[in-house]
Design a protein around this motif. Structure first.
Motif, short mmCIF file in Angstrom:
data_model
loop_
_atom_site.label_atom_id
_atom_site.label_comp_id
_atom_site.label_asym_id
_atom_site.label_seq_id
_atom_site.Cartn_x
_atom_site.Cartn_y
_atom_site.Cartn_z
N SER A 67 -9.76 55.01 -53.05
CA SER A 67 -10.92 55.48 -53.79
C SER A 67 -12.13 54.60 -53.50
CB SER A 67 -10.62 55.45 -55.30
OG SER A 67 -11.82 55.61 -56.03
N PRO A 68 -13.34 55.20 -53.36
CA PRO A 68 -14.55 54.39 -53.12
C PRO A 68 -14.89 53.51 -54.30
CG PRO A 68 -15.12 56.68 -53.57
CD PRO A 68 -13.64 56.62 -53.40
N TYR A 69 -14.29 53.81 -55.48
CA TYR A 69 -14.56 53.01 -56.67
C TYR A 69 -13.62 51.81 -56.77
CZ TYR A 69 -16.96 57.32 -57.88
OH TYR A 69 -17.76 58.44 -57.86
N CYS A 70 -12.72 51.69 -55.83
CA CYS A 70 -11.72 50.63 -55.90
C CYS A 70 -11.70 49.85 -54.60
CB CYS A 70 -10.35 51.22 -56.19
SG CYS A 70 -9.07 49.97 -56.40
N PRO A 71 -12.31 48.68 -54.55
CA PRO A 71 -12.26 47.89 -53.32
C PRO A 71 -10.84 47.44 -53.02
CG PRO A 71 -13.17 46.59 -55.13
CD PRO A 71 -13.04 48.01 -55.62
N LEU A 72 -10.56 47.23 -51.75
CA LEU A 72 -9.22 46.81 -51.36
C LEU A 72 -8.86 45.48 -52.01
CD1 LEU A 72 -9.15 47.70 -47.56
CD2 LEU A 72 -8.07 48.92 -49.45
N SER A 73 -7.64 45.37 -52.45
CA SER A 73 -7.15 44.14 -53.07
C SER A 73 -5.78 43.85 -52.50
CB SER A 73 -7.07 44.31 -54.58
OG SER A 73 -6.27 45.43 -54.91
N PRO A 74 -5.31 42.62 -52.62
CA PRO A 74 -4.03 42.26 -52.02
C PRO A 74 -2.88 43.12 -52.54
CG PRO A 74 -5.23 40.32 -52.80
CD PRO A 74 -5.96 41.52 -53.32
N VAL A 75 -2.04 43.56 -51.63
CA VAL A 75 -0.86 44.34 -52.00
C VAL A 75 0.18 43.40 -52.62
CG1 VAL A 75 1.00 45.81 -51.13
CG2 VAL A 75 -1.28 45.92 -50.10
N PRO A 76 0.74 43.75 -53.77
CA PRO A 76 1.78 42.90 -54.36
C PRO A 76 2.95 42.77 -53.41
CG PRO A 76 1.73 45.03 -55.43
CD PRO A 76 0.52 44.98 -54.56
N SER A 77 3.48 41.57 -53.34
CA SER A 77 4.59 41.32 -52.43
C SER A 77 5.86 42.01 -52.93
CB SER A 77 4.84 39.82 -52.33
OG SER A 77 5.35 39.33 -53.57
N PRO A 78 6.81 42.27 -52.03
CA PRO A 78 8.10 42.84 -52.46
C PRO A 78 8.77 42.00 -53.54
CG PRO A 78 7.89 42.94 -50.08
CD PRO A 78 6.72 42.13 -50.57
N GLN A 79 8.57 40.67 -53.47
CA GLN A 79 9.18 39.79 -54.48
C GLN A 79 8.56 40.02 -55.85
OE1 GLN A 79 11.87 37.74 -54.07
NE2 GLN A 79 11.74 37.63 -56.31
N GLU A 80 7.21 40.22 -55.88
CA GLU A 80 6.53 40.47 -57.16
C GLU A 80 7.01 41.78 -57.78
OE1 GLU A 80 2.20 38.30 -56.60
OE2 GLU A 80 2.51 40.29 -55.73
N ILE A 81 7.15 42.81 -56.96
CA ILE A 81 7.63 44.10 -57.47
C ILE A 81 9.08 43.97 -57.92
CG2 ILE A 81 8.15 46.48 -56.84
CD1 ILE A 81 5.75 46.43 -55.00
N ALA A 82 9.89 43.22 -57.15
CA ALA A 82 11.29 43.03 -57.53
C ALA A 82 11.40 42.27 -58.85
CB ALA A 82 12.04 42.28 -56.44
N ASP A 83 10.51 41.28 -59.05
CA ASP A 83 10.52 40.50 -60.30
C ASP A 83 10.15 41.39 -61.48
OD1 ASP A 83 11.25 38.25 -58.92
OD2 ASP A 83 9.22 37.40 -58.83
N LEU A 84 9.15 42.26 -61.29
CA LEU A 84 8.76 43.19 -62.35
C LEU A 84 9.91 44.13 -62.69
CD1 LEU A 84 5.08 44.23 -61.58
CD2 LEU A 84 5.92 43.17 -63.67
N LYS A 85 10.61 44.60 -61.67
CA LYS A 85 11.73 45.50 -61.89
C LYS A 85 12.84 44.81 -62.66
CE LYS A 85 14.87 48.65 -59.48
NZ LYS A 85 15.32 49.17 -58.17
N LYS A 86 13.13 43.55 -62.30
CA LYS A 86 14.16 42.80 -63.02
C LYS A 86 13.78 42.60 -64.48
CE LYS A 86 16.07 40.20 -59.09
NZ LYS A 86 16.23 38.85 -58.48
#
Length: 218
Positions: free
Chosen positions: A76-95
């Protein structure tokens, strides 16, 4: 992580869940509109996990999908690019999500056990005495039912009182017909006409549980 406008993603999820407004989402999930504003601004990482779980439940999506929708950079033009969460961060959220779900399930089990225990205490006399009374009634068919009735009536009244449940009116009572509280078993009646209670109904505070079943008089 940079702020960005995630309102379109949230509106899309709300539409799929049949939620018409942000205020309705706030009420349904039991979270503040400030938290929803954080989600719309793309600051999901600043939101408490319990808030995210409540929103997931109302929006009917898993936590992983919420993370994918509101943390992964948008085109979206309203959302500047930001760092993609790492697989570890997503895995931690899932846990963390799975751990929270397990805790909720354990809490439900504890609450159910406490509810059952408190109900059993109120019904103790019935549980202990009823089997013996039933056996005596089988041995002696002439035993008057009125002698057994208190074994059922008193514990039931105690249980209803503990739960804040009240009868609309006693069986046999004659009173003005109220279609909101009464259900006709037969015939017709206009509001205010006298009817007779055949089967009692129940209220719990201001909530109607069962309408009383009535019959017209005359």
């Amino acid at each position: 992580m940079s702020n960005c406008d995630r309102t379109p993603q949230l509106k899309s999820l709300m539409q799929q869940a049949g939620i018409s407004s942000f205020k309705a989402l706030s009420r349904a999930a039991g979270v503040s509109e400030r938290q929803i504003l954080r989600l719309r601004r793309g600051t999901l990482e600043q939101m408490p996990l319990d808030v995210l779980l409540k929103l997931c439940q109302v929006l009917k999506i898993p936590l992983s999908e919420l993370v994918a929708s509101f943390l992964v950079p948008s085109l979206s033009p309203y959302c500047p690019l930001s760092p993609v969460p790492s697989p570890q961060e997503i895995a931690d959220l899932k846990k963390e999500y799975e751990r929270s779900q397990l805790q909720l399930e354990q809490q439900r089990e504890i609450l159910l056990q406490e509810f059952q225990q408190s109900s059993l205490q109120l019904l103790e006399s019935l549980l202990l005495q009823w089997p013996t009374a039933a056996q005596k009634a089988q041995e002696n068919p002439q035993l008057a039912a009125v002698k057994i009735l208190p074994l059922v009536q008193k514990p039931l009244e105690k249980l209803l009182q503990a739960w804040g449940i009240e009868a609309i009116a006693p069986v046999g009572a004659e009173l003005p017909y109220n279609p909101q509280l009464h259900q006709l078993l037969e015939g017709t009646a206009q509001p205010g006409e006298i009817v007779k209670i055949r089967y009692t109904g129940y209220l719990q505070g201001d909530k109607l549980l069962y309408r009383a079943k009535v019959s017209p008089i005359g």
